[in-house]
Design a protein around this motif. Structure first.
Motif, short mmCIF file in Angstrom:
data_model
loop_
_atom_site.label_atom_id
_atom_site.label_comp_id
_atom_site.label_asym_id
_atom_site.label_seq_id
_atom_site.Cartn_x
_atom_site.Cartn_y
_atom_site.Cartn_z
N PHE A 97 0.79 4.03 -2.86
CA PHE A 97 0.68 5.54 -2.56
C PHE A 97 1.76 6.35 -3.32
N TYR A 109 1.13 9.16 -6.01
CA TYR A 109 1.94 10.53 -5.67
C TYR A 109 2.75 10.78 -6.83
N GLU A 145 0.56 -1.08 0.11
CA GLU A 145 -0.06 0.04 -0.18
C GLU A 145 1.00 1.17 -0.03
N THR A 146 1.78 1.31 0.66
CA THR A 146 2.86 2.41 0.90
C THR A 146 3.45 2.67 -0.49
#
Length: 225
Positions: A119, A123, A115-116
């Motif tokens: 992201f 981004y 998930e990180t």
């Protein structure tokens, strides 16, 4: 005393930036097709795959990272040189450098799981396109006011910017109106390919402008005597 002067032209830098990104995206896609990771199509028309998916697997991923991370460095360098060329533009410089950093983040984490990392990839894409677009608008405004570029080149850059804006608006509209998830995905993929091409194509026009202006860095070697 100055023994030797040599001048290094600056226009190859934005042109190389354009070529690196185009080669990276399309070659990665071809390698992913060969590896059986993605379907074959004309992504600018069919939208069967996004740039991210085309460069997410196998050798295509390695090649994409290998070329796009140096491309991000060139992005930052071009904006540093642009600020010096136009003698100012702090906001323009900040937007351009942040866009370059976002591209580096995106390329670094493409193909990773979690998930990180997801992201960070998201981004990277949003900031690269958004901040890069705003930096380009700022450069066109300063170059136009200072007459640092010929009017017809400013017009060419402006048409590219208008095309990117129209694609962005169309993408938002399609996202709201499309009821079929597959259709929405195809349209988003088409927009991503065209936006990427237009974004780096803008730098090719900048390269033409820098070449016409004869911009360069002068290296001087001094006689020790």
């Amino acid at each position: 005393m100055v023994a030797d002067n040599s001048r290094i032209p600056l226009w190859p830098l934005p042109l190389l930036l354009t070529l690196l990104f185009v080669v990276a995206a399309h070659t990665a896609y071809l390698l992913s097709i060969e590896g059986g990771h993605v379907p074959a199509c004309i992504p600018y028309l069919d939208g069967c795959v996004s740039i991210s998916r085309a460069a997410r697997h196998g050798w295509g991923n390695h090649l994409f990272r290998l070329l796009v991370i140096p491309c991000a460095v060139l992005h930052a360098l071009v904006w540093l040189l642009a600020a010096r060329w136009l003698r100012g533009g702090t906001a323009m410089l900040a937007l351009g450098v942040l866009s370059a950093a976002a591209l580096a983040v995106y390329a670094t984490f493409l193909g990773t799981e979690g998930e990180t990392y997801r992201f960070l990839r998201r981004y990277g894409v949003v900031v690269y396109f958004g901040f890069g677009y705003l930096a380009q608008l700022a450069l066109m405004r300063r170059a136009s006011l200072s007459k640092a570029l010929p009017p017809r080149l400013i017009v060419a850059m402006s048409w590219i910017s208008i095309a990117m804006l129209m694609l962005g608006v169309a993408n938002v509209a399609a996202g709201q109106l499309a009821t079929d998830p597959a259709t929405k995905d195809r349209w988003e993929n088409i927009v991503e390919w065209w936006l990427g091409l237009l974004m780096v194509g803008w730098y090719a026009v900048l390269a033409m402008g820098w070449r016409r202006q004869g911009l360069g860095v002068e290296l001087k070697s001094r006689d020790p005597m």
